[in-house]
Every structure is written in structure tokens, then in C-alpha cells.
Design a protein around this motif. Structure first.
Motif, short mmCIF file in Angstrom:
data_model
loop_
_atom_site.label_atom_id
_atom_site.label_comp_id
_atom_site.label_asym_id
_atom_site.label_seq_id
_atom_site.Cartn_x
_atom_site.Cartn_y
_atom_site.Cartn_z
N UNK A 33 -8.27 -45.13 -9.13
CA UNK A 33 -8.71 -44.22 -10.20
C UNK A 33 -8.73 -42.75 -9.76
N UNK A 34 -8.16 -42.49 -8.59
CA UNK A 34 -8.07 -41.09 -8.15
C UNK A 34 -9.26 -40.61 -7.33
N UNK A 35 -10.28 -41.45 -7.13
CA UNK A 35 -11.44 -41.04 -6.32
C UNK A 35 -10.97 -40.86 -4.87
N UNK A 36 -11.59 -39.93 -4.12
CA UNK A 36 -11.14 -39.75 -2.72
C UNK A 36 -11.54 -40.96 -1.88
N UNK A 64 -6.59 -34.45 2.46
CA UNK A 64 -7.93 -34.58 1.87
C UNK A 64 -7.98 -34.02 0.44
N UNK A 65 -7.28 -32.92 0.20
CA UNK A 65 -7.34 -32.33 -1.16
C UNK A 65 -6.72 -33.25 -2.19
N UNK A 66 -5.72 -33.99 -1.77
CA UNK A 66 -5.04 -34.90 -2.73
C UNK A 66 -5.69 -36.28 -2.76
N UNK A 67 -6.57 -36.56 -1.80
CA UNK A 67 -7.19 -37.88 -1.75
C UNK A 67 -6.26 -38.95 -1.20
#
Ligand code: PLP
Length: 377
Positions: free
Chosen positions: A326-329, A267-270
Motif C-alpha cells: 500500500x505504499x507505506x515505508x 528511503x524517500x521512495x520507500x
């Protein structure tokens, strides 16, 4: 059986999308006035190739002699083996011809021409041959003005073990195009190169009944193939993300996907982790050089519809790491452990080569058939 009951990873083929892609290319060949000689190297399956041929029992292209033997034993006789011939394969090629196949070989060196003629003589067959032409500096072939063209043609014409049947080219460099106009220009180069070679051979008194071109992008965008007798696209059957990136198809046309299970989350890294690594997806990064990099594949729901901007950002042997472009979770709740996703491939031929069968669906999630694939050589 439903897709969610299948053990993952496995290869899914959407027959509805396949049928649409096949019909589009058949119409295009008809419009251009050329015979369609579909390349069976992406499909490696007789059911798909029969559908590609439609009602006309015409010829096909293959990339291995194993495919040639398999398709021949399933009733297709007119087969072009479109990889430069290695002398060590000539015995197997001769066996196919003796069994009744109309198997054509390709080559681009005088040494190959001599080997083919000698093997034909000792095996008691006349190998039909196309000379491979380089139209775009991509890979193999003699360039259109090269004196070797006539030298090879004369070698083949002089020997009873070989029979010159024509010329062929493949505009592989069209995959690097940035616009439809650029693909059209590759299609013109493809056509011009082989038509010029056919003229040179005929002017020298040599036969050239077959004038063969073919890649999916150029077949799709060509506007004039006069002088050409046949086109050999292959990946159009399923399409893939590279073709979508070129504008040859939409992502909704891609008929092939890898079914994978969610096996973890960071979860922290998505990240979502799935059980499809490079052994299921292949190492192909064909979209990396395109405007939209799709990582190792675009993530869809189990129904085959895109879920937005989730891609397989990285792979290990048996792990795929899914992340937002784009890095969004990601919406972790939408992908619980054990849930299934479908991943569209960058390069259909490479991804499919990692699997030994297709699970066929008809636009939904019910498995309608299981079809084998003929991998290997
Ligand atoms: N002909 C030859 C000789 C090829 O190597 C290929 C593909 O590699 C094709 C035809 C089919 O092209 P595409 O994969 O773009 O459909």
C-alpha cells in the motif's frame, strides 16, 4: 552451513513443506481412485520426484526429453512426454525406448501421427501415443466431438510404428478461475472431455486404456474422476503464489523461495533494493490478474515466514525493488544492508527454471542438502 552464509541469489526448497504438499496430493488421488502420474517439470530433480512417487514406483510426466533421459537414467521407466511431439525429436525419443524406457508421446494432428508411425517403422520401435484433447479452449488438442479424433486414432492403429494408448488433456484455463466452484467446473470439463473421447475411440473399435487428466487446481478440487485412469499435477509439489491466489494452498505451504541480499535502500521512495532481479525470479506476473497482485513475489524473512505486505514491486535484470503493497515505508532498520530475505515465487516452474540447484532446508535455516536441477531441452 546456514542460509545466511550462502551467496545470493539462490533457490531454497523447504523439504518439510514439500513433504506435506506431496502427502496431500497422494491422498487426493487415492480418494478419487486414480493413479498419480506426477509432472516432473517443476521439480526437474530426481530426489523430489522419488518423494512424490512415494513407495510406489509408478510413472511420471515430463515436459522435455532431457528430463525424460535424466529420470530414466535415475531408475524411472514409465514416462509420459506431455508436449506435442516435434518430428525432429523422434530419434531421441526412439533411443530412449530402445534403451528400455516405456516412453509415451502425445500429439493432436494427423501429420504428427504419420511422422510418428514412419519414424517408429524406420527406428524399429512402436511409439506409444496419447491423443491430446482440448477441454477448455486453453491451448492444444482436438475438441471431444472433432472427427479428427477418430481419424488420428485410426492412423495410429493402422501402423506398426505407433500404438494408440489413450487420451490426455490439461485444464490450463483453470488457472484463471475466481472461485473453488469454478475450478470444480473445470475439473468436470476435464473429466467429461477425455471420458467422452475414450468412449468414441472404444466405440470405433480402437484401444483406449489410458484416460489422463491433470493440472494442480483441478486435481485438488475435483470431486469425481470416474472413467479417468490417472492425474498429472506438477506444481503442487512446491506450490506458488498463483496457487495460493486460487485457494489451492496457503502461502505457508509454498516450499520454494529465492534467497536474496539487501543491497540498498531508497528511503524517500520507500524501497529496499535486493540482488534478485528477473534473472532470479523470472518475469512471471501470474498473480497480476488475481484479486491479490503479488508483484514479482512476496517477501519473507530468512526463516521463510511472511513479514507482512512487502512485495517485489519491480525487477531489473539483477535488481529487485521491494516496496510495501500500500505504499507505506518498510521498516528499514529491520533490513540492514547485507541482510537476507526469502521471496516466494508467483510461478514456481518459471522461477525455478532460472536456477541450476536447490538448497534444501527442513523448516529452519540450516542447509541440509544441495540438489541439482535439469534445465534445458
Ligand atoms: N499436464 C500438462 C500437459 C501440462 O502442461 C501441465 C502443466 O503445464 C501439467 C500436466 C501440470 O499442471 P500444473 O502445473 O497445474 O500442476
Amino acid at each position: 552451513m546456514q542460509l545466511h552464509e550462502l551467496e545470493t541469489p539462490c533457490l531454497i526448497l523447504d523439504r518439510r513443506r514439500l513433504e506435506k504438499n506431496l502427502a496431500t496430493m497422494r491422498q487426493q488421488a487415492q480418494r478419487l481412485g486414480v493413479r498419480l502420474r506426477p509432472h516432473g517439470k517443476t521439480a526437474k530433480n530426481i530426489d523430489i520426484v522419488r518423494m512424490a512417487l512415494g513407495s510406489r514406483p509408478e510413472g511420471i510426466t515430463v515436459s522435455t526429453l532431457k528430463e525424460a533421459r535424466y529420470y530414466f537414467e535415475n531408475g524411472i521407466t514409465d514416462i509420459l512426454y506431455a508436449v506435442g511431439i516435434a518430428p525432429v525429436k523422434l530419434k531421441r525419443a526412439a533411443a530412449l525406448i530402445k534403451d528400455g524406457a516405456d516412453l509415451t508421446l502425445i500429439l493432436d494432428t494427423p501429420e504428427q501421427a504419420r511422422c510418428v508411425a514412419a519414424a517408429g517403422r524406420s527406428e524399429g520401435v512402436a511409439f506409444p501415443v496419447l491423443i491430446e484433447i482440448d477441454c477448455d479452449n486453453h491451448r492444444a488438442g482436438v475438441t471431444p466431438e472433432d472427427p479428427l479424433l477418430l481419424a488420428i486414432g485410426r492412423l495410429l492403429g493402422a501402423e506398426p510404428g505407433a500404438a494408440l494408448r489413450g487420451v490426455m488433456t490439461h485444464a490450463g484455463a483453470s488457472y484463471g478461475s475466481r472461485s473453488a466452484e469454478e475450478i470444480r467446473s473445470f475439473a468436470r470439463r476435464e473429466r467429461d472431455a477425455v471420458v467422452r473421447c475414450a468412449e468414441r475411440l472404444r466405440a470405433a473399435g480402437l484401444p483406449c486404456p489410458v484416460v489422463s487428466v491433470g493440472s494442480t487446481p483441478t486435481a485438488r478440487f475435483a470431486d469425481d474422476l470416474s472413467g479417468v485412469t490417472e492425474a498429472r499435477p506438477g506444481v503442487y509439489m512446491s506450490h506458488d503464489l498463483v496457487m495460493a491466489g486460487l485457494g489451492v494452498c496457503g502461502t505457508d505451504d509454498i516450499a520454494l523461495s529465492v534467497l536474496a541480499s539487501v543491497i540498498g535502500r531508497q528511503t524517500k521512495k520507500g524501497w529496499l533494493i535486493v540482488d534478485a532481479g528477473w534473472t532470479a525470479l523470472s518475469r512471471d506476473r501470474g498473480t497480476a490478474a488475481q484479486a491479490l497482485d503479488q508483484g514479482y513475489g512476496l517477501v519473507c524473512g530468512i526463516d521463510g515466514r511472511s513479514v507482512g505486505d512487502l512485495i517485489v514491486a519491480d525487477t531489473n535484470q539483477e535488481h529487485g525493488i521491494i516496496a510495501h503493497r500500500q505504499g507505506a515505508p518498510p521498516d528499514f532498520d529491520a533490513f540492514p544492508i547485507g541482510s537476507a530475505v526469502r521471496i516466494l515465487p508467483n510461478h514456481a516452474c518459471a522461477t525455478a527454471a532460472m536456477h541450476d540447484r536447490y538448497f534444501v532446508v527442513d523448516g529452519d535455516t540450516a542447509v541440509a542438502a544441495v540438489w541439482p536441477r535439469i534445465n534445458g531441452w
